[in-house]
Scaffold this active site. Structure first.
Site: not given
Length: 217
Positions: A42, A46, A98, A101
């Site tokens: 993604c 982060r 993650h 998301c």
């Protein structure tokens, strides 16, 4: 000093610090890249690929987009995959979502996001397939579960591409793994959906699904 000037100054300081620690670092890095890993993740800021798996620059080939989606007509992603497989000869491809998301959340809540809504349509379709089993969960849990289901779906999609299947047909070792990263603890959850051979792909989606047509007399 404006924001961009600050970034450039930080770059100079970083470069000098690296050179002091390891004078040959950039010379080694510039000669070639020979990674064993392709990370498809993604775009979320982060989720830094190299840091998460603690590998230095040059060890991971990286492609990122909103919600780590692979579309069969995405020439950008497919070009990355082909270069990684056919040229770099990577041995492992990790598709990494993650938890929490924002793209997945937007897809299942119907949030208006402009053009990215078209990009996220496959997640909405996937959510529709699983809505009955997810419907009683709190929204945050639905999002996290959809992050996992989305990764598994992308693993299957990548395994259906001719790029990967032709590599398997020539006995090139390539494994596709599905992971989800936890922002709250920094840990990777292996979804145990690895595909590493043509025999694990449904017959309908295999390049060898039809017998060769015999030549005419």
């Amino acid at each position: 000093m404006n924001d961009i000037e600050k970034l450039l100054e930080q770059n100079r300081a970083w470069s000098e610090a690296v050179n002091q620690r390891d004078p040959d670092f950039f010379a080694r890095l510039s000669r070639q890249q020979n990674p064993d890993y392709l990370w498809i993740g993604c775009s979320d800021s982060r989720v830094p690929a190299n840091q998460i798996i603690d590998l230095p620059p040059g060890e991971v080939f990286v492609h990122r987009n909103v919600a780590n989606i692979l579309h069969h007509n995405d020439m950008n992603a497919l070009s990355v995959v082909q270069f990684a497989v056919d040229v770099l000869k990577v041995k492992h491809i990790m598709i990494v979502g993650h938890y929490g998301c924002g793209g997945v959340r937007a897809a299942i809540t119907g949030t208006e996001c402009g053009i990215v809504d078209y990009w996220l349509h496959s997640i909405r379709e996937l959510y529709s397939l699983h809505r009955q089993e997810l419907g009683d969960l709190p929204l945050d849990d639905q999002v996290d579960r959809m992050c996992e289901l989305n990764v598994k779906s992308q693993v299957a999609t990548l395994a259906q591409t001719k790029i990967i299947q032709r590599a398997w047909l020539r006995d090139q070792p390539v494994s596709i793994h599905g992971w989800v990263y936890g922002l709250s603890d920094g840990r990777v959850n292996d979804l145990e959906c690895t595909i590493e051979g043509l025999d694990q792909v449904p017959q309908l989606y295999r390049v060898d699904r039809l017998d060769p047509v015999p030549p005419k007399d």
